[in-house]
Scaffold this active site. Structure first.
Site, mmCIF file in Angstrom:
data_model
loop_
_atom_site.group_PDB
_atom_site.id
_atom_site.type_symbol
_atom_site.label_atom_id
_atom_site.label_comp_id
_atom_site.label_asym_id
_atom_site.label_seq_id
_atom_site.Cartn_x
_atom_site.Cartn_y
_atom_site.Cartn_z
ATOM 1 N N ASN A 140 9.140 48.235 26.236
ATOM 2 C CA ASN A 140 10.188 49.016 26.907
ATOM 3 C C ASN A 140 11.082 49.758 25.913
ATOM 4 O OD1 ASN A 140 10.118 49.085 29.740
ATOM 5 N ND2 ASN A 140 10.799 46.962 29.889
ATOM 6 N N PHE A 172 6.615 40.457 29.421
ATOM 7 C CA PHE A 172 6.985 40.555 28.005
ATOM 8 C C PHE A 172 7.573 41.924 27.660
ATOM 9 C CE2 PHE A 172 2.702 38.505 28.488
ATOM 10 C CZ PHE A 172 3.212 37.259 28.809
ATOM 11 N N CYS A 173 8.308 42.512 28.603
ATOM 12 C CA CYS A 173 8.950 43.823 28.419
ATOM 13 C C CYS A 173 7.923 44.905 28.083
ATOM 14 C CB CYS A 173 10.025 43.762 27.331
ATOM 15 S SG CYS A 173 11.385 42.651 27.714
ATOM 16 N N ASN A 174 6.699 44.736 28.586
ATOM 17 C CA ASN A 174 5.632 45.707 28.339
ATOM 18 C C ASN A 174 5.008 46.085 29.684
ATOM 19 O OD1 ASN A 174 3.330 47.144 27.456
ATOM 20 N ND2 ASN A 174 3.251 45.944 25.574
#
Length: 879
Positions: free
Chosen positions: A136, A430-432
């Site tokens: 992100n 995982f902020c992806n």
């Protein structure tokens, strides 16, 4: 490969550090002693610092004097020298020539990315291209590009791979699949406009933090030199291309070699390299790229001179000084030298081989797992090739688990059970978001639907509409061992491969919508041997309660139960999970005096609160909790100060005045959800009552004792029923019989009423009238036909002081039951939740006790003295 000898035989050239001064076992024994009881598998989130590393840092900081480097004193000069040496080591780590590159220290990798986005020369002719597998923090650059009229789009990169596992290096070996182009500014690029001076940016991670897939660094040269060929002549391919590598994860084991792959920007996070310090990152930038960044803001340390009352500033010429606003974190920078010393002693190539061996081992073992019916247990995301020569394999294994019927185990269930087993890992996206959607097969409509259902990052909504919303991630570090991987495999095998227990096969979560069978109810209700053993009330949410012999009921359950709670000044609800000391606050209500008494070991005086709300000058507020809108009454400062002293932080006491379920907050009620949305409730998590059986607790204690003796040969502390914070404790019957109850009656007294009617009406009308009266009085009916069309019915028995409760299903237990008091202190273990998880797990929930609802309805008109009493009979209906 069921033992270490077989593992070492296969990975003899990869595992451990044969050329280093210490073996991997010696490293763990001397530098990571704190991991004796912990398996740490979240190195992609943050790796662990060495204890020797921290000792060296402490010695350095306690024997040296480091001053602010923006000065010329001796201490400042010493700091300047340390910072200069740290910059050199960062560049050396990435094999970057100091003539071509500079190292800018930032507050983290995210701050380094933000610096690029803010200062990049975007224009309406620019393009921001990025791979789907980006964090992100990289996606955030899109905001700067789009706001300046630039185009942005994501791409999938497919590389041709030779049979030996190595990637081909020609431009034609890379295929780029472009997603839709995004533009926020309506200004279009004019045909024939000169765009040769436009600057474009391509961003990709050296290692995907979701799947662990490593991108070939040949992309740097291919995009910089052959963008038009790679993008097949699209107008967005023209202009000058610059390349950004997000190396925050990949640098830990395989830093980019910038002498071979001259990227323009590389971002680094030091706590992912060697654990400490946190809050420090770096931007490695090419000198010619630095000249293009258009920085607006200036601050202390970035200017050679400025004049306060006129528009004049002269900036410093050094790249580092130009971009490092304010005083850099010089003590943290001094600390990274000791971290690099650790890594250099092992070498990055050896660390890469070591973590790769563990990754390959774990993937193989997970893919080999099968249920009894032959169904595969594990789905791994990303490149699953098992040849250790594959350049794509990083130190991450991301996966989800399936049940024998093909349905998914929720990743939160895996994380929860892993924690109970002393295994620390990470779950979610995982902020992806790009990689998550790509590997899980989530469409745009799926993602938007999940959001509408209430799913946001870091919540517990792990499976929606039959699809996982995230994954389980295991990641290794340079200090990880075979034993770590083996313990994790054993945990997965014992917790998720075994066939469902008898409890899971036979247990049904009872729904409020299931009707009660009327026929034969009288016989069933009179056949139970259960008795009400104790009644407990918890006036203040998460504080200690008190037991009574009898207690009144009202339309929220037990009168005054969880009618108060504590809030922080920021509005956060305080609970034992966050503030365990709340369990030390004792409460008692004197109904005759109408007083709530509260005591705490942290307060000298006992607090007494009058139950009559007119005794205080209240103000009213509104807030939401568990999809309920509450109107609450707030207390005066003296009472709030007492509780602030009791819990050790500023807080306020509020009292429930009115509650209303608000479906608009979250329209999705997950399957098996036990929350009572039909009854009026105070500050409860799920339902008005929690019932616990003494026989069930006794069975749990037997299992706890047996498990502990197997492990250590000694007994285990006895778990009291009150550990579960029940309202009602019953005795009699079989363990876990309460699991199958649909509803129950508590009470003993009844009498019979006979009612006649001479009114003529059809039988169907009579039945409807009877059913209506049944709902009002909880009576049983029999119809009898008289001469002609006149009917009469008998009503018996009409129960007096008998109260009916509906079962809402099992109570999903959390780690709160692992807290216990010892010598006035709150302590925590893994029990009894770990043992409960071994035999009381159903669809991700660890169930113990049952939730009940009680709604007096019009019965309150028949019975004005509505009290529960210890010793009352308990009469369940299980059909």
């Amino acid at each position: 490969m069921d033992n270490k000898e077989e593992f070492l035989k296969e990975f003899v050239d990869y595992y451990g550090y044969p050329n280093a001064s210490k073996s991997i076992d010696e490293i763990r024994a001397s530098e990571f002693k704190r991991l004796d009881d912990t398996v740490y598998l979240d190195h992609a989130g943050a790796t662990l610092y060495s204890e020797l590393q921290m000792e060296a840092i402490f010695k350095d900081l306690t024997t040296s004097v480091y001053g602010n480097p923006h000065s010329q004193s001796d201490s400042s000069s010493a700091t300047g020298d340390i910072v200069k040496e740290a910059r050199r080591q960062v560049l050396d780590y990435c094999n970057a020539c100091q003539k071509d590159y500079k190292c800018i220290f930032t507050s983290g990798a995210t701050a380094a990315l933000k610096l690029i986005g803010e200062n990049f020369p975007w224009s309406c002719n620019s393009t921001f291209m990025y791979t789907m597998e980006n964090h992100n923090s990289v996606l955030g650059l899109r905001e700067y590009a789009l706001s300046q009229g630039a185009a942005a789009f994501s791409v999938d990169i497919n590389e041709a791979v030779d049979q030996d596992g190595s990637s081909q290096k020609s431009p034609t070996s890379v295929q780029v699949s472009q997603h839709s182009v995004q533009r926020r500014n309506e200004t279009k690029v004019l045909e024939g406009a000169v765009i040769g001076d436009a600057y474009n940016l391509f961003a990709f991670p050296s290692e995907c933090n979701f799947s662990g897939m490593r991108f070939s660094l040949d992309l740097v040269n291919i995009v910089k030199q052959n963008a038009e060929n790679v993008l097949e002549g699209l107008p967005y391919s023209k202009g000058r291309w610059m390349v950004l590598i997000d190396a925050a994860k990949g640098c830990a084991t395989q830093p980019p070699d910038l002498s071979l792959y001259p990227a323009d920007f590389v971002v680094i996070s030091f706590y992912k390299l060697f654990g400490y310090p946190t809050g420090l990152g770096a931007l490695i930038i090419r000198n010619d790229a630095a000249k293009l960044l258009k920085k607006t803001y200036f601050s202390g340390g970035t200017v050679a001179a400025s004049i306060a009352d006129i528009d004049f500033v002269r900036r410093r010429e050094g790249v580092e000084e130009h971009f490092e606003d304010g005083t850099i974190s010089f003590l943290s920078i001094a600390s990274i030298l000791h971290g690099f010393k650790i890594l250099n002693s092992l070498t990055t190539s050896a660390m890469c081989r070591h973590t790769m061996s563990l990754t390959m081992f774990l993937k193989k073992k997970l893919l080999d797992l099968r249920h009894e019916n032959g169904a595969s247990v594990c789905t791994i995301y990303g490149n699953c090739a098992l040849k250790v020569s594959m350049h794509e394999s990083g130190s991450i294994v991301s996966f989800n688990l399936k049940r024998p019927d093909g349905s998914w185990f929720g990743y939160r269930e895996v994380e929860k059970l892993a924690s109970l087993s002393g295994i620390q890992l990470r779950t979610g996206c995982f902020c992806n978001p790009g990689a998550c959607a790509k590997y899980l097969g989530l469409s745009h409509s799926d993602l938007l639907s999940n959001l509408e259902a209430g799913h946001v990052c870091w919540d517990d909504n792990d499976v929606i509409n039959g699809k996982p919303t995230g994954a389980v991630r295991v990641s290794f570090g340079y200090m990880s061992t075979y034993e770590d991987a083996k313990k994790f495999i054993d945990f997965i095998r014992s917790s998720f491969v075994s066939m469902p227990s008898e409890f899971e096969k036979g247990y049904l979560l009872r729904s409020k919508s299931i009707p009660c069978a009327i026929e034969g109810l009288e016989d069933r209700l009179s056949s139970s041997g259960c008795r009400l053993k104790s009644i407990s009330i918890y006036p203040i949410k998460s504080c200690a309660g008190f037991s009574v012999k009898n207690w009144p009921l009202n339309n929220t359950g037990l009168q005054y139960d969880r009618e108060w709670l504590l809030k922080s000044l920021s509005g956060e609800i305080l609970t034992q999970k966050k503030v365990p000391e709340m369990s030390l606050i004792n409460t008692f209500i004197n109904l005759k005096q109408q007083i709530l008494s509260v005591e705490s070991p942290h307060c000298k005086r006992k607090l007494q609160i009058k139950l009559d709300p007119d005794s205080y000058l209240f103000r009213k507020e509104e807030f939401y909790l568990h999809n309920l809108r509450y109107e609450v009454q707030c207390y005066e400062s003296e009472i709030n100060q007492w509780f602030s002293n009791a819990v050790g932080q500023p807080c306020t006491l509020v009292r429930c005045y009115q509650s209303e379920y608000c479906f608009s907050l979250n329209n999705n009620r997950s399957v098996g959800m036990c929350r009572d949305v039909d009854s009026r409730v105070n500050f409860v998590n799920e339902a008005q009552f929690l019932l616990i059986s003494e026989e069930s607790v006794s069975d749990l204690n037997n299992r706890l004792s047996s498990n502990t003796k197997k492990l250590s040969g000694c007994g285990t502390p006895h778990v009291n029923p009150m550990r579960f914070r029940p309202n009602l404790v019953i005795s009699g019957g079989e363990p876990y019989a309460e699991d199958g109850w649909r509803n129950l009656r508590i009470g003993n007294t009844y009498f019979t009423v006979k009612f006649f009617t001479s009114t003529c009406f059809p039988i169907s009308s009579g039945l409807r009238s009877a059913n209506k009266l049944l709902r009002m009085t909880f009576c049983l009916f029999r119809f009898k036909k008289f001469a002609g069309s006149v009917y009469a019915w008998y009503i018996w028995p009409v129960f007096l002081n008998n109260y009916f409760f509906q079962s809402l299903g099992g109570c999903n237990r959390c780690q709160m039951i692992n807290f216990y008091q010892q010598t006035g202190q709150v302590k925590k273990t893994n029990e009894p939740l770990a043992t409960l998880a071994s035999y009381r797990r159903v669809r991700g929930k660890i169930l113990f006790g049952v939730l009940l609802s009680y709604d007096p309805g019009s019965k309150a008109e028949l019975v004005t003295d509505s009290w529960l009493k210890v010793g009352d009979g308990v009469y369940p209906n299980s059909e």
